[in-house]
Scaffold this active site. Structure first.
Site, PDB file in Angstrom:
ATOM      1  N   VAL A  95      31.308  38.320  38.173  1.00 60.83           N
ATOM      2  CA  VAL A  95      32.540  37.574  38.663  1.00 60.83           C
ATOM      3  C   VAL A  95      32.379  36.553  39.450  1.00 60.83           C
ATOM      4  O   VAL A  95      31.564  36.564  40.480  1.00 60.83           O
ATOM      5  CB  VAL A  95      33.193  39.155  39.563  1.00 60.83           C
ATOM      6  CG1 VAL A  95      33.549  39.934  38.531  1.00 60.83           C
ATOM      7  CG2 VAL A  95      32.012  39.563  40.358  1.00 60.83           C
ATOM      8  N   GLU A  96      32.971  35.395  39.088  1.00 60.90           N
ATOM      9  CA  GLU A  96      33.047  34.140  39.916  1.00 60.90           C
ATOM     10  C   GLU A  96      34.505  33.566  39.473  1.00 60.90           C
ATOM     11  O   GLU A  96      35.111  33.775  38.415  1.00 60.90           O
ATOM     12  CB  GLU A  96      31.827  33.504  39.595  1.00 60.90           C
ATOM     13  CG  GLU A  96      31.647  33.205  38.023  1.00 60.90           C
ATOM     14  CD  GLU A  96      30.329  32.599  37.793  1.00 60.90           C
ATOM     15  OE1 GLU A  96      30.218  31.401  38.120  1.00 60.90           O
ATOM     16  OE2 GLU A  96      29.549  33.285  36.932  1.00 60.90           O
TER      17      GLU A  96
END
Length: 260
Positions: free
Chosen positions: A143-144
């Protein structure tokens, strides 16, 4: 799932015995760099080479990997890109995990999350394409913020981000029997994850400073410290990561991670 939590408990207890400021200071002997880095950074006394267990993360962009050479170079684990969003499968995933498995490198698939698809759509896609036999480490949720995407620049509110990724991870844990690892970057963690998901193992990206400076009060299990390493058997630059502990604690962690 009770068996999974019991299996993880000894490792969690060992790691949680360290304070947030000393979590990654497990005693290790100073060792020379395992791999050449084309753009080395000065991390000070807490440099990543203090940690003996190094690994890679790869995707189709690494091309033709000679896994025997990778193993011989001292790589201890591999995170391998599997899926992205609700409809993308990395074209090298099945080749890579089978080759890593054949040479005895512990490996895990990772999913790159898109905030323009629902958590269930993405979990369905991951489950459809990632067989249980393709992992001997827990799967990873990446997740980014993806500022380079041509199709999804959505940045939901933090509460929405957390609820979506929790839904995805719950689905994955229920199906595979392993609690996912969370991979994240400094800005995404700051915007969404500080103070949350303390019962998950984290893999953090920090290529300019030690994680204690970039991830406030976050205990981490893996640290991605460079994207410009040279690893025998892999053409071009490669990401390198370290595990938080000693060789002994790595073996214990891996054994616990494989119990379900």
């Amino acid at each position: 799932m009770r068996r999974l939590l019991v299996a993880f408990l000894p490792v969690v207890m060992v790691l949680s015995g360290c304070t947030s400021s000393s979590y990654d200071l497990i005693e290790t002997a100073a060792i020379p760099p395992k791999f050449e880095d084309k753009d080395p950074q000065d991390f000070g006394p807490k440099h990543p080479n203090r940690h003996p267990v190094h690994g890679i993360d790869v995707s189709k962009w690494q091309g033709d990997i000679e896994w025997e050479k990778v193993k011989a170079s001292g790589v201890s684990f591999a995170f391998i890109k599997a899926t992205e969003g609700k409809d993308r499968l990395d074209t090298r995933f099945h080749e890579y995990w089978r080759r890593a498995n054949a040479v005895g490198i512990p490996h895990a698939p990772y999913h790159f999350y898109y905030f323009c698809s629902t958590a269930d759509e993405q979990a369905d896609w991951f489950i459809q394409n990632v067989p249980k036999v393709s992992m001997d480490m827990p799967p990873v949720l990446d997740v980014e913020w993806n500022g380079e995407s041509k199709t999804c620049l959505t940045r939901p509110a933090p509460d929405t981000v957390r609820s979506e990724i929790k839904r995805f991870m719950d689905r994955i844990e229920a199906y595979y029997g392993k609690r996912p690892i969370i991979y994240t970057s400094v800005d995404f963690h700051r915007d969404n994850l500080v103070g949350y998901f303390g019962d998950y193992h984290f893999w953090v990206r920090s290529v300019a400073a030690h994680p204690e400076k970039t991830y406030a009060d976050r205990r981490w299990a893996f640290w991605q410290y460079t994207s410009t390493a040279v690893v025998p058997g892999i053409p071009g630059n490669t990401d390198i990561n370290v595990f938080v502990g000693t060789q002994k604690s790595w073996k214990k962690w891996l054994a616990s991670a494989n119990k379900s």
